[in-house]
Design a protein around this motif. Structure first.
Motif, PDB file in Angstrom:
ATOM      1  N   ALA A 143     -15.683   6.482  -4.699  1.00  0.00           N
ATOM      2  CA  ALA A 143     -14.626   7.149  -3.932  1.00  0.00           C
ATOM      3  C   ALA A 143     -13.745   7.983  -4.850  1.00  0.00           C
ATOM      4  CB  ALA A 143     -13.784   6.114  -3.188  1.00  0.00           C
ATOM      5  N   ALA A 144     -13.425   7.422  -6.023  1.00  0.00           N
ATOM      6  CA  ALA A 144     -12.557   8.120  -6.974  1.00  0.00           C
ATOM      7  C   ALA A 144     -12.770   7.543  -8.358  1.00  0.00           C
ATOM      8  CB  ALA A 144     -11.092   7.993  -6.566  1.00  0.00           C
ATOM      9  N   THR A 145     -12.420   8.332  -9.344  1.00  0.00           N
ATOM     10  CA  THR A 145     -12.401   7.889 -10.734  1.00  0.00           C
ATOM     11  C   THR A 145     -11.062   8.289 -11.329  1.00  0.00           C
ATOM     12  OG1 THR A 145     -13.628   7.899 -12.839  1.00  0.00           O
ATOM     13  CG2 THR A 145     -13.422   9.998 -11.682  1.00  0.00           C
ATOM     14  N   ALA A 146     -10.743   7.748 -12.491  1.00  0.00           N
ATOM     15  CA  ALA A 146      -9.469   8.044 -13.146  1.00  0.00           C
ATOM     16  C   ALA A 146      -9.721   8.537 -14.557  1.00  0.00           C
ATOM     17  CB  ALA A 146      -8.576   6.802 -13.171  1.00  0.00           C
ATOM     18  N   LEU A 147      -8.859   9.425 -15.025  1.00  0.00           N
ATOM     19  CA  LEU A 147      -8.985   9.949 -16.386  1.00  0.00           C
ATOM     20  C   LEU A 147      -8.395   8.977 -17.397  1.00  0.00           C
ATOM     21  CD1 LEU A 147      -9.376  12.617 -14.687  1.00  0.00           C
ATOM     22  CD2 LEU A 147      -8.442  13.799 -16.686  1.00  0.00           C
ATOM     23  N   ASN A 148      -9.032   8.928 -18.563  1.00  0.00           N
ATOM     24  CA  ASN A 148      -8.521   8.218 -19.725  1.00  0.00           C
ATOM     25  C   ASN A 148      -8.639   9.145 -20.925  1.00  0.00           C
ATOM     26  OD1 ASN A 148      -8.105   5.152 -18.954  1.00  0.00           O
ATOM     27  ND2 ASN A 148      -9.948   5.843 -17.895  1.00  0.00           N
ATOM     28  N   CYS A 199     -13.684   3.294 -11.839  1.00  0.00           N
ATOM     29  CA  CYS A 199     -13.866   3.948 -10.544  1.00  0.00           C
ATOM     30  C   CYS A 199     -13.515   2.970  -9.437  1.00  0.00           C
ATOM     31  CB  CYS A 199     -15.304   4.444 -10.363  1.00  0.00           C
ATOM     32  SG  CYS A 199     -16.506   3.120 -10.041  1.00  0.00           S
ATOM     33  N   SER A 200     -13.471   3.492  -8.226  1.00  0.00           N
ATOM     34  CA  SER A 200     -13.406   2.664  -7.025  1.00  0.00           C
ATOM     35  C   SER A 200     -14.426   3.214  -6.047  1.00  0.00           C
ATOM     36  CB  SER A 200     -12.013   2.689  -6.413  1.00  0.00           C
ATOM     37  OG  SER A 200     -11.659   4.010  -6.015  1.00  0.00           O
ATOM     38  N   GLY A 201     -14.839   2.367  -5.112  1.00  0.00           N
ATOM     39  CA  GLY A 201     -15.817   2.828  -4.138  1.00  0.00           C
ATOM     40  C   GLY A 201     -16.410   1.677  -3.348  1.00  0.00           C
ATOM     41  N   THR A 202     -17.577   1.930  -2.772  1.00  0.00           N
ATOM     42  CA  THR A 202     -18.246   0.984  -1.886  1.00  0.00           C
ATOM     43  C   THR A 202     -19.627   0.668  -2.433  1.00  0.00           C
ATOM     44  OG1 THR A 202     -17.054   1.940  -0.010  1.00  0.00           O
ATOM     45  CG2 THR A 202     -18.969   0.570   0.486  1.00  0.00           C
ATOM     46  N   LEU A 233     -17.040  -5.893 -11.867  1.00  0.00           N
ATOM     47  CA  LEU A 233     -16.495  -5.540 -10.560  1.00  0.00           C
ATOM     48  C   LEU A 233     -15.208  -6.301 -10.287  1.00  0.00           C
ATOM     49  CD1 LEU A 233     -19.699  -5.712  -8.327  1.00  0.00           C
ATOM     50  CD2 LEU A 233     -18.653  -3.661  -9.310  1.00  0.00           C
ATOM     51  N   LEU A 234     -14.303  -5.658  -9.589  1.00  0.00           N
ATOM     52  CA  LEU A 234     -13.072  -6.263  -9.107  1.00  0.00           C
ATOM     53  C   LEU A 234     -12.898  -5.910  -7.631  1.00  0.00           C
ATOM     54  CD1 LEU A 234     -10.939  -5.203 -12.156  1.00  0.00           C
ATOM     55  CD2 LEU A 234     -11.051  -7.578 -11.357  1.00  0.00           C
ATOM     56  N   PRO A 235     -12.402  -6.827  -6.822  1.00  0.00           N
ATOM     57  CA  PRO A 235     -12.124  -6.465  -5.428  1.00  0.00           C
ATOM     58  C   PRO A 235     -10.934  -5.513  -5.350  1.00  0.00           C
ATOM     59  CG  PRO A 235     -11.251  -8.640  -5.897  1.00  0.00           C
ATOM     60  CD  PRO A 235     -12.011  -8.215  -7.132  1.00  0.00           C
ATOM     61  N   VAL A 236     -10.943  -4.644  -4.374  1.00  0.00           N
ATOM     62  CA  VAL A 236      -9.784  -3.777  -4.156  1.00  0.00           C
ATOM     63  C   VAL A 236      -8.650  -4.640  -3.605  1.00  0.00           C
ATOM     64  CG1 VAL A 236      -8.883  -1.830  -2.819  1.00  0.00           C
ATOM     65  CG2 VAL A 236     -11.198  -1.739  -3.767  1.00  0.00           C
ATOM     66  N   PRO A 237      -7.480  -4.644  -4.255  1.00  0.00           N
ATOM     67  CA  PRO A 237      -6.361  -5.441  -3.725  1.00  0.00           C
ATOM     68  C   PRO A 237      -6.042  -5.043  -2.293  1.00  0.00           C
ATOM     69  CG  PRO A 237      -5.870  -4.659  -5.942  1.00  0.00           C
ATOM     70  CD  PRO A 237      -7.123  -3.951  -5.515  1.00  0.00           C
ATOM     71  N   HIS A 238      -5.628  -6.017  -1.484  1.00  0.00           N
ATOM     72  CA  HIS A 238      -5.461  -5.774  -0.051  1.00  0.00           C
ATOM     73  C   HIS A 238      -4.380  -4.741   0.241  1.00  0.00           C
ATOM     74  CE1 HIS A 238      -1.594  -7.859   0.516  1.00  0.00           C
ATOM     75  NE2 HIS A 238      -2.018  -8.766  -0.347  1.00  0.00           N
ATOM     76  N   ASN A 239      -3.449  -4.531  -0.687  1.00  0.00           N
ATOM     77  CA  ASN A 239      -2.338  -3.611  -0.451  1.00  0.00           C
ATOM     78  C   ASN A 239      -2.485  -2.296  -1.220  1.00  0.00           C
ATOM     79  OD1 ASN A 239      -2.023  -4.985  -2.870  1.00  0.00           O
ATOM     80  ND2 ASN A 239       0.210  -5.110  -2.746  1.00  0.00           N
ATOM     81  N   VAL A 240      -3.690  -2.007  -1.714  1.00  0.00           N
ATOM     82  CA  VAL A 240      -3.951  -0.773  -2.459  1.00  0.00           C
ATOM     83  C   VAL A 240      -5.074  -0.003  -1.762  1.00  0.00           C
ATOM     84  CG1 VAL A 240      -4.715   0.203  -4.668  1.00  0.00           C
ATOM     85  CG2 VAL A 240      -3.228  -1.822  -4.632  1.00  0.00           C
ATOM     86  N   ALA A 241      -4.871   1.292  -1.543  1.00  0.00           N
ATOM     87  CA  ALA A 241      -5.893   2.126  -0.919  1.00  0.00           C
ATOM     88  C   ALA A 241      -7.117   2.232  -1.824  1.00  0.00           C
ATOM     89  CB  ALA A 241      -5.328   3.513  -0.629  1.00  0.00           C
ATOM     90  N   LEU A 242      -8.277   2.439  -1.220  1.00  0.00           N
ATOM     91  CA  LEU A 242      -9.528   2.478  -1.974  1.00  0.00           C
ATOM     92  C   LEU A 242      -9.481   3.527  -3.078  1.00  0.00           C
ATOM     93  CD1 LEU A 242     -12.459   1.551  -2.381  1.00  0.00           C
ATOM     94  CD2 LEU A 242     -13.140   3.230  -0.645  1.00  0.00           C
ATOM     95  N   VAL A 243      -9.044   4.729  -2.786  1.00  0.00           N
ATOM     96  CA  VAL A 243      -8.975   5.779  -3.805  1.00  0.00           C
ATOM     97  C   VAL A 243      -7.998   5.385  -4.904  1.00  0.00           C
ATOM     98  CG1 VAL A 243      -8.190   8.146  -4.234  1.00  0.00           C
ATOM     99  CG2 VAL A 243      -9.748   7.679  -2.338  1.00  0.00           C
ATOM    100  N   ASP A 244      -6.835   4.888  -4.534  1.00  0.00           N
ATOM    101  CA  ASP A 244      -5.813   4.517  -5.521  1.00  0.00           C
ATOM    102  C   ASP A 244      -6.284   3.409  -6.458  1.00  0.00           C
ATOM    103  OD1 ASP A 244      -4.312   6.341  -4.138  1.00  0.00           O
ATOM    104  OD2 ASP A 244      -2.832   4.907  -3.390  1.00  0.00           O
ATOM    105  N   ALA A 245      -7.185   2.553  -5.987  1.00  0.00           N
ATOM    106  CA  ALA A 245      -7.670   1.438  -6.802  1.00  0.00           C
ATOM    107  C   ALA A 245      -8.433   1.907  -8.033  1.00  0.00           C
ATOM    108  CB  ALA A 245      -8.560   0.522  -5.965  1.00  0.00           C
ATOM    109  N   ALA A 246      -8.872   3.164  -8.053  1.00  0.00           N
ATOM    110  CA  ALA A 246      -9.541   3.703  -9.241  1.00  0.00           C
ATOM    111  C   ALA A 246      -8.621   3.722 -10.450  1.00  0.00           C
ATOM    112  CB  ALA A 246     -10.058   5.115  -8.964  1.00  0.00           C
ATOM    113  N   ALA A 247      -7.308   3.670 -10.221  1.00  0.00           N
ATOM    114  CA  ALA A 247      -6.338   3.701 -11.320  1.00  0.00           C
ATOM    115  C   ALA A 247      -6.166   2.350 -11.996  1.00  0.00           C
ATOM    116  CB  ALA A 247      -4.975   4.167 -10.783  1.00  0.00           C
TER     117      ALA A 247
END
Length: 328
Positions: free
Chosen positions: A35-40, A65-68, A105-119
């Motif tokens: 869904a998204a990746t983050a820069l480092n 990254c985050s995704g499905t 792998l890590l689960p996406v926290p319930h209060n974080v959007a899928l795209v934002d979880a890439a951070a």
């Protein structure tokens, strides 16, 4: 699939989106529809030809990254196609699909959007293992903690975790806006390194005691001043070399303080070590995220086609927190 390819070592202009082969999972891997990746900052070094990916890793940029989950290997248990995840990568995040060992792998926290979880994966795993982990920083509540680059992806997470766990937090940043942002995240003392000498301020604020743990992204340029800033028994954790690779270390001062200097890295570790870091991070940091104590700080979200622009932004150091690339 589409992926950002480094056409040759160089500036941001060498990044080009191309069609490349899809990855296939090994028996202990999953394939993620990204869904998204983050820069480092490591991405910038790799683009320049100065930081090749580990042997066997994807040749493409992207350390998180985050995704499905789209496919699972034969030996994978506990994860299924359709699960939403974020992941620590050795490479490959700047693509529509990536294969990743199941232990990362890590689960996406319930209060974080899928795209934002890439951070989250790289910063949280780095901060937990290096500032709090038993082999490096061992930071405890009530101790004093200094993080350089307080508004970086690492810095914003480090301030929040350390504050949430009861440490006294010191941070450096380069503009009044960034200094203020560090304070808003929980820094007790935020120092504009362009206007103040940080080690003098540390000594003044601590009554000459110094800080117990320093998380340093500068390397050689700050080595002497970091040592001056350490308390007796202090731990200096070097995780970046933005200020150079070669410095002079006063071993007499190190001995007198019974201090340690620890060089830390995450990307090149074997999968078993990364899995252990991910497991500890999940156990210790994810509850802080889901309670709202820690949140991902995202400067902006661009697209995969904007990778060059994103690299220019990170090189300028004008951002606060993470810069993300939305993939789908």
């Amino acid at each position: 699939m589409r992926a950002v390819v480094i056409t040759e070592p160089g500036g941001p202009e060498v990044l080009e989106v191309q069609e490349v082969s899809d990855p296939s999972p090994k028996s202990d891997e999953v394939v993620i529809d990204v869904a998204a990746t983050a820069l480092n900052r490591a991405d910038l070094l790799q683009r320049q030809g100065n930081y090749p990916p580990p042997k066997g890793a994807s040749p493409y940029l992207g350390m998180e990254c985050s995704g499905t989950i789209a496919a699972v290997g034969d030996a994978v248990a506990g994860w299924s196609v359709g699960d939403q995840v974020c992941a620590l990568l050795s490479g490959g995040g700047y693509a529509e699909k990536v294969a990743v060992p199941v232990g990362q792998l890590l689960p996406v926290p319930h209060n974080v959007a899928l795209v934002d979880a890439a951070a989250l994966p790289e910063a949280t795993c780095t901060v937990w293992s290096m500032a709090f982990g038993a082999e490096a920083g061992r930071l405890q509540g009530g101790e004093r903690f200094l993080v350089h680059g307080g508004t970086s992806g690492i810095g914003t997470i480090a301030i929040q975790i350390a504050h949430g766990r009861g440490a006294a937090v010191f941070a450096t940043a380069g503009t009044p806006r960034k200094v203020g942002f560090c304070r808003s995240l929980g820094a007790d003392v935020a120092i504009n390194y362009r206007e103040e000498v940080f080690d003098e301020r540390i000594r003044a604020e601590t009554g000459g005691h110094g800080v117990d743990v320093i998380l340093d992204n500068m390397g050689a340029a700050y080595l002497e001043r970091n040592l001056d800033s350490l308390a007796v028994g202090g731990r200096l954790i070097v995780l970046g070399l933005q200020g150079g690779t070669k410095g002079e270390l006063n071993l007499g001062a190190l001995l007198a303080k019974r201090a340690t200097v620890h060089a830390a890295g995450l990307r090149g570790r074997p999968p078993a070590q990364k899995a252990a870091v991910v497991s500890e991070t999940h156990a210790n940091v994810w509850p802080m995220i889901e309670s709202g104590t820690v949140r991902p700080i995202i400067d902006r979200i661009l697209t995969l086609d904007d990778a060059g622009e994103a690299h220019r932004l990170v090189e300028s150091s004008e951002h606060i927190g993470k810069v993300l690339l939305r993939v789908r």
